[in-house]
Motif scaffolding. Sequence first.
Motif, PDB file in Angstrom:
ATOM      1  N   MET A  27       4.217 -40.790  32.449  1.00 21.86           N
ATOM      2  CA  MET A  27       3.631 -40.279  31.199  1.00 21.86           C
ATOM      3  C   MET A  27       2.151 -40.613  31.131  1.00 21.86           C
ATOM      4  O   MET A  27       1.756 -41.737  31.429  1.00 21.86           O
ATOM      5  CB  MET A  27       4.324 -40.905  29.985  1.00 21.86           C
ATOM      6  CG  MET A  27       5.741 -40.427  29.780  1.00 21.86           C
ATOM      7  SD  MET A  27       5.840 -38.668  29.429  1.00 21.86           S
ATOM      8  CE  MET A  27       4.907 -38.546  27.938  1.00 21.86           C
ATOM      9  N   SER A  70      11.139 -25.193  34.517  1.00 21.06           N
ATOM     10  CA  SER A  70       9.694 -25.077  34.297  1.00 21.06           C
ATOM     11  C   SER A  70       9.405 -24.523  32.906  1.00 21.06           C
ATOM     12  O   SER A  70       8.481 -24.979  32.228  1.00 21.06           O
ATOM     13  CB  SER A  70       9.064 -24.171  35.346  1.00 21.06           C
ATOM     14  OG  SER A  70       9.174 -24.736  36.612  1.00 21.06           O
ATOM     15  N   LEU A  73       9.988 -27.268  30.363  1.00 22.88           N
ATOM     16  CA  LEU A  73       8.875 -28.215  30.376  1.00 22.88           C
ATOM     17  C   LEU A  73       7.651 -27.663  29.660  1.00 22.88           C
ATOM     18  O   LEU A  73       6.973 -28.385  28.920  1.00 22.88           O
ATOM     19  CB  LEU A  73       8.519 -28.603  31.808  1.00 22.88           C
ATOM     20  CG  LEU A  73       9.485 -29.543  32.518  1.00 22.88           C
ATOM     21  CD1 LEU A  73       9.012 -29.804  33.944  1.00 22.88           C
ATOM     22  CD2 LEU A  73       9.624 -30.842  31.766  1.00 22.88           C
ATOM     23  N   ASN A  74       7.354 -26.395  29.847  1.00 25.95           N
ATOM     24  CA  ASN A  74       6.220 -25.783  29.153  1.00 25.95           C
ATOM     25  C   ASN A  74       6.446 -25.747  27.648  1.00 25.95           C
ATOM     26  O   ASN A  74       5.524 -26.007  26.865  1.00 25.95           O
ATOM     27  CB  ASN A  74       5.961 -24.373  29.694  1.00 25.95           C
ATOM     28  CG  ASN A  74       5.301 -24.406  31.056  1.00 25.95           C
ATOM     29  OD1 ASN A  74       4.614 -25.363  31.395  1.00 25.95           O
ATOM     30  ND2 ASN A  74       5.525 -23.364  31.841  1.00 25.95           N
ATOM     31  N   ARG A  77       6.008 -29.245  26.330  1.00 30.09           N
ATOM     32  CA  ARG A  77       4.586 -29.584  26.327  1.00 30.09           C
ATOM     33  C   ARG A  77       3.881 -28.954  25.121  1.00 30.09           C
ATOM     34  O   ARG A  77       3.084 -29.600  24.444  1.00 30.09           O
ATOM     35  CB  ARG A  77       3.943 -29.118  27.635  1.00 30.09           C
ATOM     36  CG  ARG A  77       2.558 -29.674  27.870  1.00 30.09           C
ATOM     37  CD  ARG A  77       2.041 -29.360  29.269  1.00 30.09           C
ATOM     38  NE  ARG A  77       2.753 -30.153  30.260  1.00 30.09           N
ATOM     39  CZ  ARG A  77       3.518 -29.651  31.228  1.00 30.09           C
ATOM     40  NH1 ARG A  77       3.671 -28.348  31.350  1.00 30.09           N
ATOM     41  NH2 ARG A  77       4.125 -30.434  32.087  1.00 30.09           N
ATOM     42  N   GLN A  78       4.196 -27.695  24.821  1.00 32.48           N
ATOM     43  CA  GLN A  78       3.591 -27.020  23.665  1.00 32.48           C
ATOM     44  C   GLN A  78       4.033 -27.678  22.359  1.00 32.48           C
ATOM     45  O   GLN A  78       3.227 -27.852  21.439  1.00 32.48           O
ATOM     46  CB  GLN A  78       3.956 -25.538  23.672  1.00 32.48           C
ATOM     47  CG  GLN A  78       3.287 -24.751  24.763  1.00 32.48           C
ATOM     48  CD  GLN A  78       3.821 -23.320  24.855  1.00 32.48           C
ATOM     49  OE1 GLN A  78       4.762 -22.954  24.172  1.00 32.48           O
ATOM     50  NE2 GLN A  78       3.201 -22.527  25.724  1.00 32.48           N
ATOM     51  N   LEU A  80       4.957 -30.806  21.933  1.00 39.03           N
ATOM     52  CA  LEU A  80       4.290 -32.105  21.827  1.00 39.03           C
ATOM     53  C   LEU A  80       2.830 -31.949  21.402  1.00 39.03           C
ATOM     54  O   LEU A  80       2.319 -32.722  20.591  1.00 39.03           O
ATOM     55  CB  LEU A  80       4.374 -32.861  23.149  1.00 39.03           C
ATOM     56  CG  LEU A  80       5.745 -33.421  23.505  1.00 39.03           C
ATOM     57  CD1 LEU A  80       5.720 -34.016  24.911  1.00 39.03           C
ATOM     58  CD2 LEU A  80       6.191 -34.461  22.504  1.00 39.03           C
ATOM     59  N   THR A  81       2.176 -30.939  21.940  1.00 40.86           N
ATOM     60  CA  THR A  81       0.784 -30.697  21.568  1.00 40.86           C
ATOM     61  C   THR A  81       0.668 -30.348  20.096  1.00 40.86           C
ATOM     62  O   THR A  81      -0.185 -30.886  19.384  1.00 40.86           O
ATOM     63  CB  THR A  81       0.195 -29.559  22.432  1.00 40.86           C
ATOM     64  OG1 THR A  81       0.304 -29.929  23.809  1.00 40.86           O
ATOM     65  CG2 THR A  81      -1.256 -29.312  22.096  1.00 40.86           C
TER      66      THR A  81
END
Length: 187
Positions: A27, A70, A73-74, A77-78, A80-81
């Motif tokens: 991380m 994948s 994961l994307n 990630r979005q 979390l952002t």
Amino acid sequence: MLRCLVQENPKQWEEVLSKAEFAYNAMPNRSTGKAPFNIVYTKAPNTTVDLTVLPKCKSTEAASYSKDYSQILNEVRQQLTSANQRYKEAADKHRRQQLFNVGDLVMVRLRRERFTPGEYSKLARRKIGPVPIIAKFNDNAYRVELPSGYNTSSTFNVADIWPYHSTDDAPISISSSESSSSEAGED
């Protein structure tokens, strides 16, 4: 982290220790912006996606799994952002920007951590002052002139400093009994 991973089986912490270590090292760190693994080995660790994507893989299941993973994961990630952005906006609402100059009178909060064990009293004043600022290191750190008897550092974070407002400028409230006697004295 281990507590979250073992949950109802705390005696099995050794079995999840390697997973926890891998997760921690993979991380990105908030301060450096890089994962410890990236810093030490100059590349990100191999994950499930890296291992399933083979250069000349003819397995449709493996390709499908890799594509789905994948995509997940994307999406994560979005999420979390966007969550981090919401947290930042909420935290910024309560943040206060305070700038002081050398010579300003301030009130200073004394926290328990500043004292040696046995020296701090629960009943002691939380803020002391007014005290003058004698040095400014940056917008977040100031040195104040503490009264004698305080055996602690005189450098404070801006979070522990408040501007001093003299009581002379405060409006005076008079109770009804005082107002009738003062009116009689004016005549």
